[in-house]
Write a protein that holds these residues in place. Structure first.
Motif, PDB file in Angstrom:
ATOM      1  N   ASP A 237      -4.747  11.362  12.892  1.00 17.08           N
ATOM      2  CA  ASP A 237      -4.362  10.143  12.194  1.00 17.08           C
ATOM      3  C   ASP A 237      -4.985   8.881  12.765  1.00 17.08           C
ATOM      4  N   GLU A 238      -5.705   9.007  13.863  1.00 10.69           N
ATOM      5  CA  GLU A 238      -6.220   7.822  14.559  1.00 10.69           C
ATOM      6  C   GLU A 238      -7.158   6.982  13.695  1.00 10.69           C
ATOM      7  N   ASP A 239      -7.987   7.633  12.886  1.00 16.75           N
ATOM      8  CA  ASP A 239      -8.909   6.886  12.029  1.00 16.75           C
ATOM      9  C   ASP A 239      -8.157   6.041  11.003  1.00 16.75           C
ATOM     10  N   VAL A 240      -7.095   6.589  10.456  1.00 16.80           N
ATOM     11  CA  VAL A 240      -6.287   5.852   9.479  1.00 16.80           C
ATOM     12  C   VAL A 240      -5.576   4.685  10.157  1.00 16.80           C
ATOM     13  N   ILE A 241      -5.021   4.932  11.315  1.00 14.58           N
ATOM     14  CA  ILE A 241      -4.299   3.883  12.034  1.00 14.58           C
ATOM     15  C   ILE A 241      -5.246   2.746  12.409  1.00 14.58           C
ATOM     16  N   ARG A 242      -6.425   3.094  12.929  1.00 12.48           N
ATOM     17  CA  ARG A 242      -7.419   2.057  13.273  1.00 12.48           C
ATOM     18  C   ARG A 242      -7.804   1.231  12.057  1.00 12.48           C
ATOM     19  N   LYS A 243      -8.022   1.898  10.936  1.00 11.62           N
ATOM     20  CA  LYS A 243      -8.404   1.194   9.706  1.00 11.62           C
ATOM     21  C   LYS A 243      -7.314   0.217   9.298  1.00 11.62           C
ATOM     22  N   LEU A 244      -6.075   0.689   9.273  1.00 13.35           N
ATOM     23  CA  LEU A 244      -4.979  -0.170   8.829  1.00 13.35           C
ATOM     24  C   LEU A 244      -4.766  -1.353   9.766  1.00 13.35           C
ATOM     25  N   VAL A 245      -4.741  -1.097  11.056  1.00 11.86           N
ATOM     26  CA  VAL A 245      -4.538  -2.197  12.012  1.00 11.86           C
ATOM     27  C   VAL A 245      -5.668  -3.210  11.872  1.00 11.86           C
TER      28      VAL A 245
ATOM     29  N   THR B 204      -4.994  -6.935  10.333  1.00 11.71           N
ATOM     30  CA  THR B 204      -5.270  -8.047  11.240  1.00 11.71           C
ATOM     31  C   THR B 204      -6.316  -8.984  10.632  1.00 11.71           C
ATOM     32  N   SER B 205      -7.367  -8.405  10.045  1.00 15.22           N
ATOM     33  CA  SER B 205      -8.409  -9.221   9.403  1.00 15.22           C
ATOM     34  C   SER B 205      -7.857 -10.043   8.242  1.00 15.22           C
ATOM     35  N   ALA B 206      -6.832  -9.515   7.581  1.00 14.88           N
ATOM     36  CA  ALA B 206      -6.226 -10.217   6.449  1.00 14.88           C
ATOM     37  C   ALA B 206      -5.203 -11.258   6.904  1.00 14.88           C
ATOM     38  N   GLY B 207      -5.031 -11.394   8.220  1.00 14.83           N
ATOM     39  CA  GLY B 207      -4.110 -12.396   8.735  1.00 14.83           C
ATOM     40  C   GLY B 207      -2.668 -11.935   8.833  1.00 14.83           C
ATOM     41  N   VAL B 208      -2.451 -10.625   8.704  1.00 12.75           N
ATOM     42  CA  VAL B 208      -1.100 -10.078   8.829  1.00 12.75           C
ATOM     43  C   VAL B 208      -0.860  -9.771  10.302  1.00 12.75           C
ATOM     44  N   GLU B 209       0.233 -10.296  10.838  1.00 13.34           N
ATOM     45  CA  GLU B 209       0.571 -10.004  12.234  1.00 13.34           C
ATOM     46  C   GLU B 209       1.184  -8.619  12.298  1.00 13.34           C
ATOM     47  N   ILE B 210       0.466  -7.704  12.926  1.00 13.56           N
ATOM     48  CA  ILE B 210       0.916  -6.308  12.982  1.00 13.56           C
ATOM     49  C   ILE B 210       0.387  -5.681  14.256  1.00 13.56           C
ATOM     50  N   ASP B 211       1.106  -4.659  14.721  1.00 13.77           N
ATOM     51  CA  ASP B 211       0.640  -3.924  15.892  1.00 13.77           C
ATOM     52  C   ASP B 211       0.607  -2.437  15.567  1.00 13.77           C
ATOM     53  N   GLU B 212      -0.012  -1.689  16.440  1.00 13.05           N
ATOM     54  CA  GLU B 212      -0.182  -0.254  16.219  1.00 13.05           C
ATOM     55  C   GLU B 212       1.145   0.498  16.087  1.00 13.05           C
ATOM     56  N   PRO B 213       2.154   0.214  16.934  1.00 16.44           N
ATOM     57  CA  PRO B 213       3.421   0.934  16.768  1.00 16.44           C
ATOM     58  C   PRO B 213       4.068   0.713  15.397  1.00 16.44           C
ATOM     59  N   THR B 214       3.906  -0.462  14.819  1.00 15.61           N
ATOM     60  CA  THR B 214       4.461  -0.728  13.493  1.00 15.61           C
ATOM     61  C   THR B 214       3.753   0.121  12.444  1.00 15.61           C
ATOM     62  N   VAL B 215       2.437   0.238  12.566  1.00 16.91           N
ATOM     63  CA  VAL B 215       1.679   1.066  11.624  1.00 16.91           C
ATOM     64  C   VAL B 215       2.054   2.534  11.803  1.00 16.91           C
ATOM     65  N   ARG B 216       2.217   2.978  13.043  1.00 15.15           N
ATOM     66  CA  ARG B 216       2.616   4.379  13.282  1.00 15.15           C
ATOM     67  C   ARG B 216       3.995   4.669  12.678  1.00 15.15           C
ATOM     68  N   THR B 217       4.905   3.717  12.789  1.00 13.12           N
ATOM     69  CA  THR B 217       6.235   3.887  12.202  1.00 13.12           C
ATOM     70  C   THR B 217       6.130   3.987  10.683  1.00 13.12           C
ATOM     71  N   ALA B 218       5.326   3.122  10.085  1.00 12.38           N
ATOM     72  CA  ALA B 218       5.124   3.163   8.633  1.00 12.38           C
ATOM     73  C   ALA B 218       4.506   4.495   8.225  1.00 12.38           C
TER      74      ALA B 218
END
Length: 108
Positions: free
Chosen positions: A65-73, A77-91
């Motif tokens: 899943d690492e490629d998907v997580i990297r893409k999303l984070v 982040t590029s879109a200006g959404v404040e997010i971290d990796e643990p939040t994406v993993r939870t989603a």
């Protein structure tokens, strides 16, 4: 000997079915995850649909899943959404539960 061959074929068929089901669940999870991220980025419906497809495609780059997580984070982040990796993993985990229910639980 026929009984053994029948059991072997049945086992192989079940294995193939289980692998295909897992593939579909992961693909659906990634699509749902892309839709979740698209909503966070404020994309239109068409943009969200295209983004969700891109997330599904991203999963084919490497195992796991690492490629998907990297893409999303990166994209969030590029879109200006404040997010971290643990939040994406939870989603990701939450969307997998939803996807699994879509395929495994009987439709009412």
């Amino acid at each position: 000997m026929t009984d053994f061959n029948d059991r072997e074929r049945a086992f192989e068929a079940k294995f193939a079915h289980d692998e295909e089901l897992q593939f579909r669940i992961i693909a659906r999870r990634n699509r749902l995850l892309g839709e979740w991220a698209g909503a966070k980025m404020g994309l239109t419906a068409a943009e969200t649909d295209a983004y969700a497809k891109a997330v599904v495609q991203a999963d084919f780059e490497e195992a796991g899943d690492e490629d998907v997580i990297r893409k999303l984070v990166g994209d969030l982040t590029s879109a200006g959404v404040e997010i971290d990796e643990p939040t994406v993993r939870t989603a990701l985990e939450e969307q997998e539960v939803i996807a699994r229910r879509m395929f495994i639980e009987p439709q009412a």
